[in-house]
Scaffold this motif. Sequence first.
Motif, PDB file in Angstrom:
ATOM      1  N   MET A 179      -5.799  -4.876   3.817  1.00  0.00           N
ATOM      2  CA  MET A 179      -5.495  -4.215   2.551  1.00  0.00           C
ATOM      3  C   MET A 179      -5.906  -5.068   1.360  1.00  0.00           C
ATOM      4  SD  MET A 179      -1.761  -2.415   3.208  1.00  0.00           S
ATOM      5  CE  MET A 179      -1.786  -1.568   1.624  1.00  0.00           C
ATOM      6  N   ARG A 180      -6.106  -4.394   0.232  1.00  0.00           N
ATOM      7  CA  ARG A 180      -6.348  -5.074  -1.033  1.00  0.00           C
ATOM      8  C   ARG A 180      -5.083  -5.016  -1.888  1.00  0.00           C
ATOM      9  NH1 ARG A 180     -11.627  -6.249  -1.928  1.00  0.00           N
ATOM     10  NH2 ARG A 180     -13.124  -5.324  -0.469  1.00  0.00           N
ATOM     11  N   VAL A 181      -5.074  -5.790  -2.967  1.00  0.00           N
ATOM     12  CA  VAL A 181      -3.889  -5.865  -3.824  1.00  0.00           C
ATOM     13  C   VAL A 181      -3.533  -4.492  -4.378  1.00  0.00           C
ATOM     14  CG1 VAL A 181      -2.988  -6.776  -5.996  1.00  0.00           C
ATOM     15  CG2 VAL A 181      -4.228  -8.293  -4.431  1.00  0.00           C
ATOM     16  N   GLY A 182      -4.545  -3.739  -4.822  1.00  0.00           N
ATOM     17  CA  GLY A 182      -4.291  -2.409  -5.369  1.00  0.00           C
ATOM     18  C   GLY A 182      -3.678  -1.479  -4.343  1.00  0.00           C
ATOM     19  N   ASP A 183      -4.180  -1.552  -3.101  1.00  0.00           N
ATOM     20  CA  ASP A 183      -3.616  -0.722  -2.025  1.00  0.00           C
ATOM     21  C   ASP A 183      -2.152  -1.064  -1.786  1.00  0.00           C
ATOM     22  OD1 ASP A 183      -6.156   0.368  -1.680  1.00  0.00           O
ATOM     23  OD2 ASP A 183      -6.724  -1.183  -0.231  1.00  0.00           O
ATOM     24  N   LEU A 184      -1.843  -2.344  -1.829  1.00  0.00           N
ATOM     25  CA  LEU A 184      -0.464  -2.779  -1.594  1.00  0.00           C
ATOM     26  C   LEU A 184       0.455  -2.302  -2.709  1.00  0.00           C
ATOM     27  CD1 LEU A 184       1.744  -4.325  -0.146  1.00  0.00           C
ATOM     28  CD2 LEU A 184       0.907  -6.440  -1.193  1.00  0.00           C
ATOM     29  N   ILE A 185      -0.001  -2.417  -3.952  1.00  0.00           N
ATOM     30  CA  ILE A 185       0.828  -1.969  -5.072  1.00  0.00           C
ATOM     31  C   ILE A 185       1.102  -0.473  -4.967  1.00  0.00           C
ATOM     32  CG2 ILE A 185       0.862  -1.632  -7.577  1.00  0.00           C
ATOM     33  CD1 ILE A 185      -0.631  -4.272  -7.854  1.00  0.00           C
ATOM     34  N   ASP A 186       0.089   0.288  -4.635  1.00  0.00           N
ATOM     35  CA  ASP A 186       0.284   1.734  -4.472  1.00  0.00           C
ATOM     36  C   ASP A 186       1.261   2.023  -3.336  1.00  0.00           C
ATOM     37  OD1 ASP A 186      -1.511   2.137  -6.509  1.00  0.00           O
ATOM     38  OD2 ASP A 186      -3.229   2.467  -5.176  1.00  0.00           O
ATOM     39  N   TYR A 187       1.133   1.268  -2.266  1.00  0.00           N
ATOM     40  CA  TYR A 187       2.037   1.459  -1.120  1.00  0.00           C
ATOM     41  C   TYR A 187       3.482   1.148  -1.492  1.00  0.00           C
ATOM     42  CZ  TYR A 187       4.365   0.336   3.299  1.00  0.00           C
ATOM     43  OH  TYR A 187       5.261   0.272   4.329  1.00  0.00           O
ATOM     44  N   LEU A 188       3.682   0.078  -2.250  1.00  0.00           N
ATOM     45  CA  LEU A 188       5.039  -0.296  -2.650  1.00  0.00           C
ATOM     46  C   LEU A 188       5.640   0.735  -3.589  1.00  0.00           C
ATOM     47  CD1 LEU A 188       4.610  -4.157  -3.259  1.00  0.00           C
ATOM     48  CD2 LEU A 188       5.607  -3.023  -1.272  1.00  0.00           C
ATOM     49  N   ARG A 189       4.803   1.334  -4.429  1.00  0.00           N
ATOM     50  CA  ARG A 189       5.309   2.339  -5.366  1.00  0.00           C
ATOM     51  C   ARG A 189       5.641   3.652  -4.664  1.00  0.00           C
ATOM     52  NH1 ARG A 189       1.018   1.419 -10.363  1.00  0.00           N
ATOM     53  NH2 ARG A 189       2.050  -0.419 -11.276  1.00  0.00           N
ATOM     54  N   GLU A 190       4.869   4.008  -3.674  1.00  0.00           N
ATOM     55  CA  GLU A 190       5.020   5.307  -3.022  1.00  0.00           C
ATOM     56  C   GLU A 190       5.878   5.259  -1.769  1.00  0.00           C
ATOM     57  OE1 GLU A 190       1.075   6.564  -2.266  1.00  0.00           O
ATOM     58  OE2 GLU A 190       0.492   6.592  -4.389  1.00  0.00           O
ATOM     59  N   GLY A 191       6.080   4.057  -1.231  1.00  0.00           N
ATOM     60  CA  GLY A 191       6.823   3.934   0.018  1.00  0.00           C
ATOM     61  C   GLY A 191       8.243   4.440  -0.110  1.00  0.00           C
ATOM     62  N   LYS A 192       8.650   5.301   0.821  1.00  0.00           N
ATOM     63  CA  LYS A 192       9.979   5.900   0.760  1.00  0.00           C
ATOM     64  C   LYS A 192      10.974   5.221   1.700  1.00  0.00           C
ATOM     65  CE  LYS A 192       8.139  10.446  -0.490  1.00  0.00           C
ATOM     66  NZ  LYS A 192       8.056  11.882  -0.132  1.00  0.00           N
ATOM     67  N   ARG A 193      10.477   4.408   2.614  1.00  0.00           N
ATOM     68  CA  ARG A 193      11.374   3.784   3.586  1.00  0.00           C
ATOM     69  C   ARG A 193      11.274   2.263   3.513  1.00  0.00           C
ATOM     70  NH1 ARG A 193      13.506   6.960   7.400  1.00  0.00           N
ATOM     71  NH2 ARG A 193      13.649   5.241   8.883  1.00  0.00           N
ATOM     72  N   LEU A 194      11.031   1.755   2.323  1.00  0.00           N
ATOM     73  CA  LEU A 194      10.922   0.313   2.145  1.00  0.00           C
ATOM     74  C   LEU A 194      12.298  -0.328   2.070  1.00  0.00           C
ATOM     75  CD1 LEU A 194       8.087   0.028  -0.525  1.00  0.00           C
ATOM     76  CD2 LEU A 194       7.906  -0.295   1.942  1.00  0.00           C
TER      77      LEU A 194
END
Length: 478
Positions: A179-194
Amino acid sequence: MNSETLDDPVPAPEALPAAEEAREHESLDKDNRLKPDFVRKVREALDAGEADTVYALVEPLHPADVADLFELMDHDERLALAAAITDLMGSEVFAELNDHVRELLVEELPAEAVAEIAEQLETDDAVAMIEDLDEDDQQAVLAEMEPEDRAAIESALAYPEKSAGRLMSRDFVAVPEHMRVGDLIDYLREGKRLATEFWEVFIVDARHRPVGTCLLSWILRAPRQVALTDVMKRDQTLIPVTMDQEEVALRFQKYALISAAVVDEAGRLVGQITVDDVVHIIQEEAGEDVLLLSGAGDGDINEPIALTIRTRLTWLVVNLATAMVAASVVGLFQGAIARFALLAVLMPIVSGMGGNAGTQTLAVVVRALATNQLTDSNTWRMILRELSIALANGFALGVLIGTGVTIVFGNPLLGVVIASAMVINNLVAGLAGILVPVTLHRLRIDPAVSSAVFVTMATDVMGFFSFLGLAVLSGLAR
């Protein structure tokens, strides 16, 4: 400013903290402890059966203060308090409760209520609440839980007690290394089960083995197009799932960790341990060794009285046996004592001072072993160090007691005998104080549990034997 804001005024930001501070002022003293008057009011309301009053008093408290209130109550009062504030008995309160108090309350609650609370807790806190239940009660609670939560707790219970597997939380964030940094940020923002709280993100390979970590501060400052492998920290401290919690705490202390990945036998990421969990372990382990040295058990004032009596009595019986050994040594010299009664007056001084010296050395060595300061690499240096200290202290004490005995009793030979015995027993104390715990440690026996008995026996026996033996050899007791 729009009309909605004008029509619905909001209290000033400082007003809420001020109100909260006022409520805390009524219940907490300057040291942030519950005031005796507040505790008395709760007790009086409980005795009068005024559940609404109890609820009103307790509702403003922080969950940690509610837990403290339970610990201040007697056995019957705790159950009555729990019944009065059922709605306030959330997971935060149970997470802060003393082990013995929590066990009492959990035993009184129905299985479905315990399951509901456990599902709200972090995995490690839920395990701590369930692990002390009887096997039947455990299964009843687990049967009421959601399959995912039940599987996590059953997996944790499969690990040894006081291991990283029991301590770890399964709520963590892990992402693949491509993953890239941008992908991770998007994942953290959209993740529902974090996880609800985390400080770093674990980077894992295709086999789910951790290859690095990224702090949130790094992620927020790095350009979106940068690969995670370019900004992650590769040097990380991994905690084996079977590692003892005391060793875990030492790792956190040594490397100043905030969180650390826990891995299984195959090196796969299975959980994380955070510093807030380790703080409790450090506090627990720090007090545990001191209490074990005295044979006082857990030393918890909430521990059941019967258990405390059994623990303390066991070690008192052991100490009685060692005292009998020392008394048998004195019995060998009863003729000498009968001929020169002054020996009976002075011999406790030699054994007592030796015992104190041995306890000092023992405390230092047990702490050094517990904190990994004393290892195979420096054992001999430690032995020579403690012997040097024992010799110096022995000579100093010997001169003082020898001079005092000579002046008080007018017998220079008696002064020389007791001074020599003091030096000998201090050397024995220093040697026993380090060799006993080191030997037990190498035999994988907790040195804090058994060392004090053996060291005390050594100093008592050698103190009596050296003083009375020298008295006989010198001709004092003819």
